[in-house]
Design a protein around this motif. Structure first.
Motif, PDB file in Angstrom:
ATOM      1  N   GLU A  38       0.727  -1.168   0.062  1.00 29.15           N
ATOM      2  CA  GLU A  38       0.101  -0.097   0.060  1.00 29.15           C
ATOM      3  C   GLU A  38       0.963   1.385   0.146  1.00 29.15           C
ATOM      4  O   GLU A  38       1.851   1.206   0.669  1.00 29.15           O
ATOM      5  CB  GLU A  38      -0.871  -0.166   1.185  1.00 29.15           C
ATOM      6  CG  GLU A  38      -1.953   1.193   1.240  1.00 29.15           C
ATOM      7  CD  GLU A  38      -2.974   1.053   0.277  1.00 29.15           C
ATOM      8  OE1 GLU A  38      -3.673   2.173  -0.312  1.00 29.15           O
ATOM      9  OE2 GLU A  38      -3.570  -0.134   0.131  1.00 29.15           O
ATOM     10  N   GLU A  40       2.518   5.035   0.524  1.00 29.71           N
ATOM     11  CA  GLU A  40       2.122   6.051   1.589  1.00 29.71           C
ATOM     12  C   GLU A  40       2.217   7.213   0.917  1.00 29.71           C
ATOM     13  O   GLU A  40       3.135   7.523   0.128  1.00 29.71           O
ATOM     14  CB  GLU A  40       3.265   6.019   2.749  1.00 29.71           C
ATOM     15  CG  GLU A  40       2.701   4.838   3.769  1.00 29.71           C
ATOM     16  CD  GLU A  40       2.890   3.504   3.197  1.00 29.71           C
ATOM     17  OE1 GLU A  40       1.967   2.798   3.456  1.00 29.71           O
ATOM     18  OE2 GLU A  40       4.099   3.018   2.570  1.00 29.71           O
ATOM     19  N   TYR A  59       1.176  10.104   5.185  1.00 27.24           N
ATOM     20  CA  TYR A  59       0.042   9.623   5.623  1.00 27.24           C
ATOM     21  C   TYR A  59       0.143   8.054   5.091  1.00 27.24           C
ATOM     22  O   TYR A  59       0.366   7.741   4.002  1.00 27.24           O
ATOM     23  CB  TYR A  59      -0.987  10.083   4.413  1.00 27.24           C
ATOM     24  CG  TYR A  59      -1.317  11.777   4.894  1.00 27.24           C
ATOM     25  CD1 TYR A  59      -2.255  12.027   5.763  1.00 27.24           C
ATOM     26  CD2 TYR A  59      -0.482  12.788   4.539  1.00 27.24           C
ATOM     27  CE1 TYR A  59      -2.746  13.391   6.132  1.00 27.24           C
ATOM     28  CE2 TYR A  59      -0.618  14.179   5.217  1.00 27.24           C
ATOM     29  CZ  TYR A  59      -1.783  14.403   5.752  1.00 27.24           C
ATOM     30  OH  TYR A  59      -1.926  15.615   6.263  1.00 27.24           O
ATOM     31  N   TRP A  60      -0.512   7.300   5.961  1.00 32.84           N
ATOM     32  CA  TRP A  60      -0.525   5.831   5.685  1.00 32.84           C
ATOM     33  C   TRP A  60      -1.702   5.237   6.018  1.00 32.84           C
ATOM     34  O   TRP A  60      -2.478   5.451   6.991  1.00 32.84           O
ATOM     35  CB  TRP A  60       0.594   5.429   6.714  1.00 32.84           C
ATOM     36  CG  TRP A  60       0.426   5.216   8.037  1.00 32.84           C
ATOM     37  CD1 TRP A  60       0.755   6.398   8.875  1.00 32.84           C
ATOM     38  CD2 TRP A  60       0.032   4.200   9.052  1.00 32.84           C
ATOM     39  NE1 TRP A  60       0.261   5.917  10.187  1.00 32.84           N
ATOM     40  CE2 TRP A  60      -0.224   4.898  10.385  1.00 32.84           C
ATOM     41  CE3 TRP A  60      -0.411   2.877   8.745  1.00 32.84           C
ATOM     42  CZ2 TRP A  60      -0.561   3.925  11.454  1.00 32.84           C
ATOM     43  CZ3 TRP A  60      -0.709   2.320   9.973  1.00 32.84           C
ATOM     44  CH2 TRP A  60      -0.815   2.728  11.270  1.00 32.84           C
ATOM     45  N   TYR A  61      -2.109   3.950   5.192  1.00 35.49           N
ATOM     46  CA  TYR A  61      -3.385   3.589   5.217  1.00 35.49           C
ATOM     47  C   TYR A  61      -3.540   2.378   6.426  1.00 35.49           C
ATOM     48  O   TYR A  61      -2.508   1.583   6.049  1.00 35.49           O
ATOM     49  CB  TYR A  61      -3.850   3.111   3.980  1.00 35.49           C
ATOM     50  CG  TYR A  61      -5.291   2.634   3.966  1.00 35.49           C
ATOM     51  CD1 TYR A  61      -6.396   3.569   4.020  1.00 35.49           C
ATOM     52  CD2 TYR A  61      -5.458   1.267   4.015  1.00 35.49           C
ATOM     53  CE1 TYR A  61      -7.677   2.973   3.979  1.00 35.49           C
ATOM     54  CE2 TYR A  61      -6.551   0.470   3.810  1.00 35.49           C
ATOM     55  CZ  TYR A  61      -7.825   1.604   3.844  1.00 35.49           C
ATOM     56  OH  TYR A  61      -9.041   0.929   3.908  1.00 35.49           O
ATOM     57  N   ARG A  67      -8.811   3.383   7.332  1.00 33.36           N
ATOM     58  CA  ARG A  67      -8.772   4.929   7.053  1.00 33.36           C
ATOM     59  C   ARG A  67      -7.095   5.301   6.925  1.00 33.36           C
ATOM     60  O   ARG A  67      -6.224   4.554   7.441  1.00 33.36           O
ATOM     61  CB  ARG A  67      -9.428   5.838   8.168  1.00 33.36           C
ATOM     62  CG  ARG A  67      -8.938   5.617   9.242  1.00 33.36           C
ATOM     63  CD  ARG A  67      -9.705   6.631  10.356  1.00 33.36           C
ATOM     64  NE  ARG A  67      -9.203   6.129  11.901  1.00 33.36           N
ATOM     65  CZ  ARG A  67      -8.158   6.766  12.340  1.00 33.36           C
ATOM     66  NH1 ARG A  67      -7.257   7.370  11.781  1.00 33.36           N
ATOM     67  NH2 ARG A  67      -8.025   6.341  13.872  1.00 33.36           N
ATOM     68  N   TYR A  68      -6.859   6.475   6.494  1.00 36.95           N
ATOM     69  CA  TYR A  68      -5.387   6.982   6.677  1.00 36.95           C
ATOM     70  C   TYR A  68      -4.989   7.726   7.952  1.00 36.95           C
ATOM     71  O   TYR A  68      -6.145   8.314   8.567  1.00 36.95           O
ATOM     72  CB  TYR A  68      -5.517   7.971   5.605  1.00 36.95           C
ATOM     73  CG  TYR A  68      -4.799   7.558   4.113  1.00 36.95           C
ATOM     74  CD1 TYR A  68      -3.638   7.319   3.892  1.00 36.95           C
ATOM     75  CD2 TYR A  68      -5.816   6.877   3.357  1.00 36.95           C
ATOM     76  CE1 TYR A  68      -3.069   6.546   2.648  1.00 36.95           C
ATOM     77  CE2 TYR A  68      -5.312   6.564   2.020  1.00 36.95           C
ATOM     78  CZ  TYR A  68      -4.139   6.418   1.679  1.00 36.95           C
ATOM     79  OH  TYR A  68      -3.683   5.759   0.493  1.00 36.95           O
TER      80      TYR A  68
END
Length: 219
Positions: A38, A40, A59-61, A67-68
């Motif tokens: 995923e 970032e 910002y990481w999921y 959610r982020y």
């Protein structure tokens, strides 16, 4: 589908939010920083001071939360860049240890040993010791920098501290202090006082040894 839509906020009230690379390259990147498949989103930002501070917001999921989330890491006076040092397809953050700023001399003569971080599970982790080749390269750079600072060795104390830290990370701590002690006996660590923290070369070496133990470089 929009998952995040918000303004980039300053670290605290009254500070600026400036692009970290000032137009030399993009201050935003999208990459898989933790090898989870995923991507970032990383923002490279600057606080707006005379020479401080650089920081990165990632910002990481989270698949668990759905959610982020946001993680911020402040680099301080040393900017950060990404590089895939071990060629595994996942980049590391390469910066310098800001704890060395002002520690042994004034800011202009301070230097920072290399510090390498990985982003894993939503957190920044110090992985510097995993990259001895990068540490040795930085040690050579620090020694050349110290050797280029004229005849007044007291101006080199900050750089020599960073060099010693690098040497300690690759198991050459005792050898490095032997070298510094030889410089002290030769009178090459004395000179005009650039920082009131260490009034003598001997005090500088005591301070350096204690500092490296406290910060985990010397064991």
């Amino acid at each position: 589908m929009i998952l995040v839509d918000s303004r980039v906020q300053p670290l605290s009230k009254g500070y600026e939010v400036d692009p970290g690379f000032f137009g030399s390259k993009k201050s935003i990147s999208v990459a898989d920083l933790d090898a989870d498949g995923e991507p970032e989103v990383a923002l490279y930002l600057y606080l707006g001071g005379a020479h401080c501070c650089w920081y990165t917001q990632v910002y990481w999921y989270s698949s668990v939360a759905g959610r982020y989330s946001l993680r911020t890491h402040v680099w301080g006076n040393a900017a950060a860049r990404t590089a895939d040092l071990d060629h595994d397809g996942t980049p590391e953050f390469v910066s310098g240890d800001d704890r060395f700023a002002y520690q042994f001399t004034d800011f202009a003569d301070s230097s920072w040993p290399v510090q390498i971080w990985a982003f894993r599970l939503g957190a920044f982790r110090d992985v510097t010791r995993r990259f001895p080749a990068a540490i040795r390269t930085d040690a050579r750079h620090q020694w050349r920098l110290a050797s280029s600072r004229g005849s007044d060795w007291i101006l080199r104390r900050g750089v020599l501290a960073a060099w010693t830290a690098d040497e300690c990370l690759v198991g050459r701590c005792q050898r490095a202090f032997h070298e510094l002690e030889a410089l002290r006996r030769a009178g090459k660590l004395a000179g005009r006082q650039a920082c009131p923290c260490d009034p003598s070369a001997r005090a500088y070496l005591i301070h350096l040894r204690r500092f490296l133990r406290r910060t985990g470089y010397a064991r």
